[in-house]
Design a protein around this motif. Sequence first.
Motif, PDB file in Angstrom:
ATOM      1  N   GLU A 106      -1.072 -25.234 -16.823  1.00 56.54           N
ATOM      2  CA  GLU A 106      -0.049 -24.872 -15.839  1.00 56.54           C
ATOM      3  C   GLU A 106      -0.438 -25.442 -14.475  1.00 56.54           C
ATOM      4  O   GLU A 106      -1.616 -25.524 -14.125  1.00 56.54           O
ATOM      5  N   ALA A 107       0.554 -25.821 -13.695  1.00 57.44           N
ATOM      6  CA  ALA A 107       0.338 -26.448 -12.386  1.00 57.44           C
ATOM      7  C   ALA A 107      -0.211 -25.457 -11.362  1.00 57.44           C
ATOM      8  O   ALA A 107       0.034 -24.250 -11.447  1.00 57.44           O
ATOM      9  N   ASP A 108      -0.935 -25.980 -10.380  1.00 56.62           N
ATOM     10  CA  ASP A 108      -1.351 -25.166  -9.238  1.00 56.62           C
ATOM     11  C   ASP A 108      -0.116 -24.548  -8.610  1.00 56.62           C
ATOM     12  O   ASP A 108       0.891 -25.234  -8.397  1.00 56.62           O
ATOM     13  N   GLY A 109      -0.168 -23.274  -8.299  1.00 55.56           N
ATOM     14  CA  GLY A 109       0.935 -22.601  -7.633  1.00 55.56           C
ATOM     15  C   GLY A 109       2.022 -22.112  -8.574  1.00 55.56           C
ATOM     16  O   GLY A 109       2.948 -21.425  -8.133  1.00 55.56           O
ATOM     17  N   CYS A 110       1.945 -22.439  -9.861  1.00 58.03           N
ATOM     18  CA  CYS A 110       2.973 -21.995 -10.802  1.00 58.03           C
ATOM     19  C   CYS A 110       2.902 -20.479 -10.946  1.00 58.03           C
ATOM     20  O   CYS A 110       1.846 -19.918 -11.226  1.00 58.03           O
ATOM     21  N   ASP A 111       4.018 -19.823 -10.737  1.00 56.02           N
ATOM     22  CA  ASP A 111       4.106 -18.371 -10.893  1.00 56.02           C
ATOM     23  C   ASP A 111       4.080 -18.088 -12.391  1.00 56.02           C
ATOM     24  O   ASP A 111       4.993 -18.473 -13.115  1.00 56.02           O
ATOM     25  N   ALA A 112       3.029 -17.437 -12.864  1.00 57.57           N
ATOM     26  CA  ALA A 112       2.873 -17.210 -14.307  1.00 57.57           C
ATOM     27  C   ALA A 112       3.985 -16.336 -14.881  1.00 57.57           C
ATOM     28  O   ALA A 112       4.341 -16.472 -16.046  1.00 57.57           O
ATOM     29  N   ARG A 113       4.544 -15.458 -14.072  1.00 60.96           N
ATOM     30  CA  ARG A 113       5.603 -14.530 -14.526  1.00 60.96           C
ATOM     31  C   ARG A 113       5.257 -13.911 -15.873  1.00 60.96           C
ATOM     32  O   ARG A 113       6.023 -13.981 -16.830  1.00 60.96           O
ATOM     33  N   LEU A 114       4.090 -13.275 -15.919  1.00 54.77           N
ATOM     34  CA  LEU A 114       3.664 -12.626 -17.152  1.00 54.77           C
ATOM     35  C   LEU A 114       4.654 -11.536 -17.536  1.00 54.77           C
ATOM     36  O   LEU A 114       5.079 -10.746 -16.689  1.00 54.77           O
ATOM     37  N   GLN A 115       5.028 -11.492 -18.809  1.00 61.33           N
ATOM     38  CA  GLN A 115       6.015 -10.530 -19.290  1.00 61.33           C
ATOM     39  C   GLN A 115       5.475  -9.097 -19.290  1.00 61.33           C
ATOM     40  O   GLN A 115       6.187  -8.173 -18.975  1.00 61.33           O
ATOM     41  N   GLU A 116       4.225  -8.920 -19.700  1.00 62.78           N
ATOM     42  CA  GLU A 116       3.634  -7.588 -19.782  1.00 62.78           C
ATOM     43  C   GLU A 116       2.268  -7.577 -19.101  1.00 62.78           C
ATOM     44  O   GLU A 116       1.255  -7.351 -19.749  1.00 62.78           O
ATOM     45  N   PRO A 117       2.213  -7.804 -17.782  1.00 63.50           N
ATOM     46  CA  PRO A 117       0.905  -7.913 -17.135  1.00 63.50           C
ATOM     47  C   PRO A 117       0.052  -6.653 -17.278  1.00 63.50           C
ATOM     48  O   PRO A 117      -1.167  -6.745 -17.389  1.00 63.50           O
ATOM     49  N   SER A 118       0.669  -5.483 -17.315  1.00 61.97           N
ATOM     50  CA  SER A 118      -0.123  -4.256 -17.424  1.00 61.97           C
ATOM     51  C   SER A 118      -0.788  -4.125 -18.793  1.00 61.97           C
ATOM     52  O   SER A 118      -1.707  -3.324 -18.961  1.00 61.97           O
TER      53      SER A 118
ATOM     54  N   ALA B 114       5.710 -23.243 -16.933  1.00 59.37           N
ATOM     55  CA  ALA B 114       6.639 -22.581 -17.858  1.00 59.37           C
ATOM     56  C   ALA B 114       7.713 -21.788 -17.122  1.00 59.37           C
ATOM     57  O   ALA B 114       8.859 -21.745 -17.554  1.00 59.37           O
ATOM     58  N   SER B 115       7.369 -21.176 -15.996  1.00 55.19           N
ATOM     59  CA  SER B 115       8.345 -20.356 -15.264  1.00 55.19           C
ATOM     60  C   SER B 115       9.295 -21.201 -14.420  1.00 55.19           C
ATOM     61  O   SER B 115      10.310 -20.699 -13.948  1.00 55.19           O
ATOM     62  N   ARG B 116       8.925 -22.458 -14.187  1.00 57.27           N
ATOM     63  CA  ARG B 116       9.679 -23.364 -13.300  1.00 57.27           C
ATOM     64  C   ARG B 116       9.787 -22.799 -11.883  1.00 57.27           C
ATOM     65  O   ARG B 116      10.742 -23.072 -11.161  1.00 57.27           O
ATOM     66  N   SER B 117       8.811 -21.995 -11.500  1.00 55.60           N
ATOM     67  CA  SER B 117       8.796 -21.389 -10.166  1.00 55.60           C
ATOM     68  C   SER B 117       7.430 -21.635  -9.531  1.00 55.60           C
ATOM     69  O   SER B 117       6.418 -21.151 -10.033  1.00 55.60           O
ATOM     70  N   ILE B 118       7.406 -22.399  -8.453  1.00 51.90           N
ATOM     71  CA  ILE B 118       6.162 -22.729  -7.759  1.00 51.90           C
ATOM     72  C   ILE B 118       6.061 -21.898  -6.488  1.00 51.90           C
ATOM     73  O   ILE B 118       6.989 -21.848  -5.680  1.00 51.90           O
ATOM     74  N   TRP B 119       4.907 -21.242  -6.318  1.00 50.71           N
ATOM     75  CA  TRP B 119       4.649 -20.444  -5.126  1.00 50.71           C
ATOM     76  C   TRP B 119       4.420 -21.368  -3.933  1.00 50.71           C
ATOM     77  O   TRP B 119       3.744 -22.391  -4.052  1.00 50.71           O
ATOM     78  N   THR B 120       4.982 -21.023  -2.805  1.00 50.63           N
ATOM     79  CA  THR B 120       4.630 -21.643  -1.522  1.00 50.63           C
ATOM     80  C   THR B 120       4.488 -20.510  -0.531  1.00 50.63           C
ATOM     81  O   THR B 120       5.072 -19.429  -0.707  1.00 50.63           O
ATOM     82  N   GLU B 121       3.740 -20.720   0.511  1.00 51.71           N
ATOM     83  CA  GLU B 121       3.572 -19.665   1.510  1.00 51.71           C
ATOM     84  C   GLU B 121       4.912 -19.311   2.149  1.00 51.71           C
ATOM     85  O   GLU B 121       5.184 -18.158   2.457  1.00 51.71           O
ATOM     86  N   ALA B 122       5.779 -20.315   2.313  1.00 53.80           N
ATOM     87  CA  ALA B 122       7.086 -20.073   2.933  1.00 53.80           C
ATOM     88  C   ALA B 122       7.974 -19.193   2.052  1.00 53.80           C
ATOM     89  O   ALA B 122       8.676 -18.327   2.555  1.00 53.80           O
ATOM     90  N   THR B 123       7.923 -19.408   0.723  1.00 53.62           N
ATOM     91  CA  THR B 123       8.795 -18.639  -0.161  1.00 53.62           C
ATOM     92  C   THR B 123       8.114 -17.427  -0.782  1.00 53.62           C
ATOM     93  O   THR B 123       8.767 -16.447  -1.105  1.00 53.62           O
ATOM     94  N   GLY B 124       6.796 -17.493  -0.958  1.00 54.93           N
ATOM     95  CA  GLY B 124       6.084 -16.413  -1.642  1.00 54.93           C
ATOM     96  C   GLY B 124       5.249 -15.540  -0.747  1.00 54.93           C
ATOM     97  O   GLY B 124       4.775 -14.489  -1.166  1.00 54.93           O
ATOM     98  N   GLY B 125       5.038 -15.991   0.477  1.00 48.76           N
ATOM     99  CA  GLY B 125       4.236 -15.199   1.404  1.00 48.76           C
ATOM    100  C   GLY B 125       2.781 -15.108   0.993  1.00 48.76           C
ATOM    101  O   GLY B 125       2.274 -15.910   0.217  1.00 48.76           O
ATOM    102  N   THR B 126       2.120 -14.111   1.539  1.00 45.24           N
ATOM    103  CA  THR B 126       0.720 -13.879   1.225  1.00 45.24           C
ATOM    104  C   THR B 126       0.601 -12.520   0.538  1.00 45.24           C
ATOM    105  O   THR B 126       1.544 -11.756   0.483  1.00 45.24           O
TER     106      THR B 126
END
Length: 189
Positions: A97-109, A50-62
Motif C-alpha cells: 500500500e502507498a504511503d499515506g493510503c488510508d487503510a480504512r480497516l473494516q473491523e479495527p477493534s 485499496a481504499s483509493r483515499s490518500i491522507w494529506t495534512e490539508a484533508t486529514g489533519g493531524t
Amino acid sequence: MPGSGRDVTRWTWKALSLCGALGCSAEPGMAVVLDVDAGVEPGPAPTTCASRSIWTEATGGTGATMAPGYACRNCHLRQAPSMAYFFMGTVFPSLHEADGCDARLQEPSNVKVEILDLEDQVRLTLVPNSAGNFMSTTLQPSFPMPYRARLVGPDGTSRMMATPQSNGDCNSCHTEQGTQNAPGRIALP
C-alpha cells in the motif's frame, strides 16, 4: 504484455519465498511447479491503495489517523518528542500500500498487534484505528529488548515476525516495498 498473471506470479513467488519468514505454511510442491522467470519482471511490486483515499495534512489533519504508512516515531522524535511513543506503525490490507493510503480497516477493534518478549509472552497489545495506525502510550518499552510482533486479524488468524527487533518504529522497515528484510507493509493475515 503485462497482465494480472504477471502480478499474481510475482506476488505468489514472493509469498512463497517469504512464507517461512512469516511463519505461514505452503505446499512444498508449489515452489517446484512455479516458474519464477516466466513473465516476471525484476523490480518492485506494484504499489496500490485499496481504499483509493490518500491522507494529506490539508484533508486529514493531524492526530491519531494522520500519515498512515509513514515512519511515525522518526517524525514524532523531530516534531513532537513528547508523543514519540516507542511502538508505532500502520496495519494495511495488503503488503504494498502507498504511503499515506488510508487503510480504512473494516473491523479495527478486532485487529491486534501483540508485542512479545523473547519468551513469546505477550507484553503489550495494541489496537489500530480505522486508518490502520497503532501506537503504545510510553516513550520507552517496559520490558527488555529485543521483541517480536504478532498480528492477529479479525478472524483470529495471525502472522508473527521471525526476526527479533529493537526499533519500535514499525513503518521504518514496513514500507511500500519493505526494507531491512521486511516483506512490505504490516498486512492483515
